[in-house]
Scaffold this active site. Structure first.
Site, PDB file in Angstrom:
ATOM      1  N   ARG A  74       4.106   7.117   5.348  1.00 49.78           N
ATOM      2  CA  ARG A  74       3.988   5.954   4.469  1.00 49.78           C
ATOM      3  C   ARG A  74       3.802   6.487   3.062  1.00 49.78           C
ATOM      4  O   ARG A  74       3.165   7.530   2.865  1.00 49.78           O
ATOM      5  CB  ARG A  74       2.784   5.080   4.852  1.00 49.78           C
ATOM      6  CG  ARG A  74       2.979   4.199   6.065  1.00 49.78           C
ATOM      7  CD  ARG A  74       3.953   3.050   5.813  1.00 49.78           C
ATOM      8  NE  ARG A  74       4.116   2.205   6.982  1.00 49.78           N
ATOM      9  CZ  ARG A  74       5.055   2.357   7.920  1.00 49.78           C
ATOM     10  NH1 ARG A  74       5.926   3.347   7.829  1.00 49.78           N
ATOM     11  NH2 ARG A  74       5.125   1.520   8.938  1.00 49.78           N
TER      12      ARG A  74
ATOM     13  N   GLU B 242       7.951  -0.161  -2.440  1.00 49.06           N
ATOM     14  CA  GLU B 242       9.297  -0.254  -1.856  1.00 49.06           C
ATOM     15  C   GLU B 242       9.850  -1.646  -2.087  1.00 49.06           C
ATOM     16  O   GLU B 242       9.105  -2.620  -1.931  1.00 49.06           O
ATOM     17  CB  GLU B 242       9.237   0.045  -0.349  1.00 49.06           C
ATOM     18  CG  GLU B 242       8.844   1.491  -0.070  1.00 49.06           C
ATOM     19  CD  GLU B 242       8.776   1.828   1.425  1.00 49.06           C
ATOM     20  OE1 GLU B 242       9.196   0.996   2.250  1.00 49.06           O
ATOM     21  OE2 GLU B 242       8.300   2.919   1.750  1.00 49.06           O
TER      22      GLU B 242
ATOM     23  N   HIS C 218      13.612   4.115   3.331  1.00 50.70           N
ATOM     24  CA  HIS C 218      12.798   3.798   4.513  1.00 50.70           C
ATOM     25  C   HIS C 218      13.681   3.472   5.734  1.00 50.70           C
ATOM     26  O   HIS C 218      13.566   2.405   6.342  1.00 50.70           O
ATOM     27  CB  HIS C 218      11.831   2.634   4.227  1.00 50.70           C
ATOM     28  CG  HIS C 218      10.676   2.606   5.179  1.00 50.70           C
ATOM     29  ND1 HIS C 218       9.447   2.098   4.851  1.00 50.70           N
ATOM     30  CD2 HIS C 218      10.543   3.048   6.471  1.00 50.70           C
ATOM     31  CE1 HIS C 218       8.621   2.199   5.884  1.00 50.70           C
ATOM     32  NE2 HIS C 218       9.273   2.781   6.880  1.00 50.70           N
TER      33      HIS C 218
HETATM   34  P1  NAD Z   1       1.401   8.274  16.619  1.00 48.88           P
HETATM   35  O1  NAD Z   1       0.248   7.380  16.788  1.00 48.88           O
HETATM   36  O2  NAD Z   1       2.194   8.688  17.815  1.00 48.88           O
HETATM   37  O3  NAD Z   1       0.947   9.628  15.925  1.00 48.88           O
HETATM   38  C1  NAD Z   1       0.145   9.705  14.783  1.00 48.88           C
HETATM   39  C2  NAD Z   1      -0.598  11.035  14.851  1.00 48.88           C
HETATM   40  O4  NAD Z   1      -1.282  11.245  13.615  1.00 48.88           O
HETATM   41  C3  NAD Z   1      -1.629  11.054  15.973  1.00 48.88           C
HETATM   42  O5  NAD Z   1      -1.464  12.227  16.721  1.00 48.88           O
HETATM   43  C4  NAD Z   1      -2.948  11.036  15.215  1.00 48.88           C
HETATM   44  O6  NAD Z   1      -3.944  11.726  15.917  1.00 48.88           O
HETATM   45  C5  NAD Z   1      -2.556  11.775  13.943  1.00 48.88           C
HETATM   46  N1  NAD Z   1      -3.503  11.559  12.851  1.00 48.88           N
HETATM   47  C6  NAD Z   1      -4.188  10.440  12.537  1.00 48.88           C
HETATM   48  N2  NAD Z   1      -4.970  10.670  11.469  1.00 48.88           N
HETATM   49  C7  NAD Z   1      -4.768  11.956  11.114  1.00 48.88           C
HETATM   50  C8  NAD Z   1      -5.295  12.779  10.089  1.00 48.88           C
HETATM   51  N3  NAD Z   1      -6.213  12.339   9.232  1.00 48.88           N
HETATM   52  N4  NAD Z   1      -4.836  14.051   9.983  1.00 48.88           N
HETATM   53  C9  NAD Z   1      -3.926  14.532  10.862  1.00 48.88           C
HETATM   54  N5  NAD Z   1      -3.410  13.805  11.882  1.00 48.88           N
HETATM   55  C10 NAD Z   1      -3.829  12.527  11.992  1.00 48.88           C
HETATM   56  O7  NAD Z   1       2.330   7.569  15.543  1.00 48.88           O
HETATM   57  P2  NAD Z   1       3.853   7.937  15.221  1.00 48.88           P
HETATM   58  O8  NAD Z   1       4.762   7.100  16.041  1.00 48.88           O
HETATM   59  O9  NAD Z   1       4.012   9.410  15.226  1.00 48.88           O
HETATM   60  O10 NAD Z   1       3.974   7.379  13.731  1.00 48.88           O
HETATM   61  C11 NAD Z   1       3.146   7.890  12.708  1.00 48.88           C
HETATM   62  C12 NAD Z   1       3.321   7.065  11.458  1.00 48.88           C
HETATM   63  O11 NAD Z   1       4.589   7.348  10.890  1.00 48.88           O
HETATM   64  C13 NAD Z   1       3.320   5.554  11.691  1.00 48.88           C
HETATM   65  O12 NAD Z   1       2.013   5.031  11.684  1.00 48.88           O
HETATM   66  C14 NAD Z   1       4.158   5.032  10.563  1.00 48.88           C
HETATM   67  O13 NAD Z   1       3.345   4.728   9.451  1.00 48.88           O
HETATM   68  C15 NAD Z   1       5.078   6.196  10.218  1.00 48.88           C
HETATM   69  N6  NAD Z   1       6.464   5.953  10.655  1.00 48.88           N
HETATM   70  C16 NAD Z   1       7.435   5.923   9.703  1.00 48.88           C
HETATM   71  C17 NAD Z   1       8.746   5.695  10.090  1.00 48.88           C
HETATM   72  C18 NAD Z   1       9.853   5.658   9.053  1.00 48.88           C
HETATM   73  O14 NAD Z   1      10.757   4.867   9.187  1.00 48.88           O
HETATM   74  N7  NAD Z   1       9.822   6.503   8.050  1.00 48.88           N
HETATM   75  C19 NAD Z   1       9.071   5.480  11.443  1.00 48.88           C
HETATM   76  C20 NAD Z   1       8.047   5.542  12.387  1.00 48.88           C
HETATM   77  C21 NAD Z   1       6.740   5.784  11.994  1.00 48.88           C
END
Ligand code: NAD
Length: 309
Positions: free
Chosen positions: A227, A256, A275
């Site tokens: 994000r 955005e 995005h």
């Molecule tokens: P997920 O829940 O599978 O994984 C997130 C990981 O981040 C977890 O392992 C969590 O433990 C870790 N985490 C949380 N806080 C942390 C910190 N302070 N330091 C290090 N690690 C930390 O989620 P995901 O499916 O991998 O998605 C992650 C994020 O990516 C989503 O929340 C979303 O905001 C973003 N995303 C963006 C797109 C895009 O289109 N660009 C697509 C999907 C997800």
């Protein structure tokens, strides 16, 4: 939770046509309707599948976000109103992993330069020492969840060595060293690519700040597929302008769409994507699978898939 009627909010059209999801869910034993002007009231709905948040959804028992990130949903208000929130985490690793691999290869093989030269019919080879190969280079993936896993798999497949950052430093296959967030500056310090893949939370807002960017190598690239607010954008722009880091590939931004006035649009070593790093024509089928399983579970008195605590 009762589940006889399910609404699909038109906001999902950011990712796919709502009617395609409705048709994909036509086998479900619930009435599935696309919300429109005529059917905008949600009081007769038991659940809603949506991209955007709307106050009206507080009248339903269940909101399913078609994205992984739920930072735009007011979690306190939802729990006060007893609304269950679920997300679509787990389906983006392949697409985002390939997008990140694409950014990495573009910078190393100078593909972004070729595309930009082509637009001007400009036959211009890179300098002898400009292009490089990525095998043996190091990446640091901040956030080892579903996105992180897809990214690690692609980057190790390309021959990169990969470190990672997550809250508990337990080992992760394919990741050489796992650091905690308090070690972020050390973790990024020897990486050619630093990739942000964490959810936006109070803890991760601005986690890639001026100090972390300063700790990066001068020839390093920052990749943000998480994000926009996870990275201090002003500090990033300043660091690229002053040559403190080499550049960035950004799929997400503080604002955005990215405003026309942003300096990021005109920087040679910056790739801007709108995005869409997780876009794939299969997205709708992946969401349908999650919703289908959740409907089955809810109707069996179980907890739906990917419930956000
Ligand atoms: P997920 O829940 O599978 O994984 C997130 C990981 O981040 C977890 O392992 C969590 O433990 C870790 N985490 C949380 N806080 C942390 C910190 N302070 N330091 C290090 N690690 C930390 O989620 P995901 O499916 O991998 O998605 C992650 C994020 O990516 C989503 O929340 C979303 O905001 C973003 N995303 C963006 C797109 C895009 O289109 N660009 C697509 C999907 C997800």
């Amino acid at each position: 939770m009762r589940l006889d009627t399910l609404g699909i909010d038109p906001s999902v059209s950011t990712l796919f046509p709502p009617e395609v999801l409705r048709d994909a869910l036509s086998d479900l034993p619930v009435e599935t309707v696309v919300l429109d002007e005529a059917r905008s009231a949600t009081d007769s709905l038991d659940g809603v599948v949506t991209f955007a948040y709307d106050e009206r959804f507080l009248d339903t028992g269940w909101i399913h976000s078609v994205q992984a990130g739920v930072d735009r949903f007011p979690r306190d208000r939802l729990s006060e109103a007893n609304v269950v929130l679920t997300n679509s985490t787990g389906i983006h690793g392949d697409a985002i992993g390939e997008t990140v691999a694409g950014y990495v290869l573009a910078f190393a093989r100078r593909l972004h330069d070729h595309v930009s030269n082509q637009r001007r019919a400009n036959w211009s080879q890179p300098e002898w020492n400009e292009a490089w190969t990525v095998a043996g280079e190091r990446a640091c993936v901040v956030g080892l969840g579903s996105l992180g896993r897809g990214i690690v798999d692609r980057l190790t497949g390309l021959g990169l060595d990969v470190d990672g950052v997550r809250r508990t430093p337990t080992p992760e296959p394919g990741v050489d060293r796992v650091y905690t967030p308090s070690e972020l500056e050390t973790a990024v310090s020897d990486a050619r690519f630093v990739v942000a893949a964490v959810p936006l939370t109070d803890e991760t807002s601005g986690i890639i700040d001026r100090a972390v960017i300063s700790a990066m190598r001068e020839d390093a690239y920052l990749i943000n597929v998480a994000r926009g607010e996870v990275v201090e954008q002003e500090s990033l722009v300043a660091a690229i302008e002053s040559g403190d880091i080499a550049g960035a590939a950004l799929d997400v931004f503080e604002t955005e769409p990215l405003p026309e006035s942003s300096p990021l649009w005109d920087m040679n070593e910056v790739i801007v994507s709108p995005h869409c790093g997780a876009f794939t024509h299969e997205y709708v089928d992946h969401v349908a699978s999650i919703v289908r399983e959740s409907v089955r579970r809810v109707r069996a008195g179980e907890t739906p898939v990917n419930t956000v605590p």
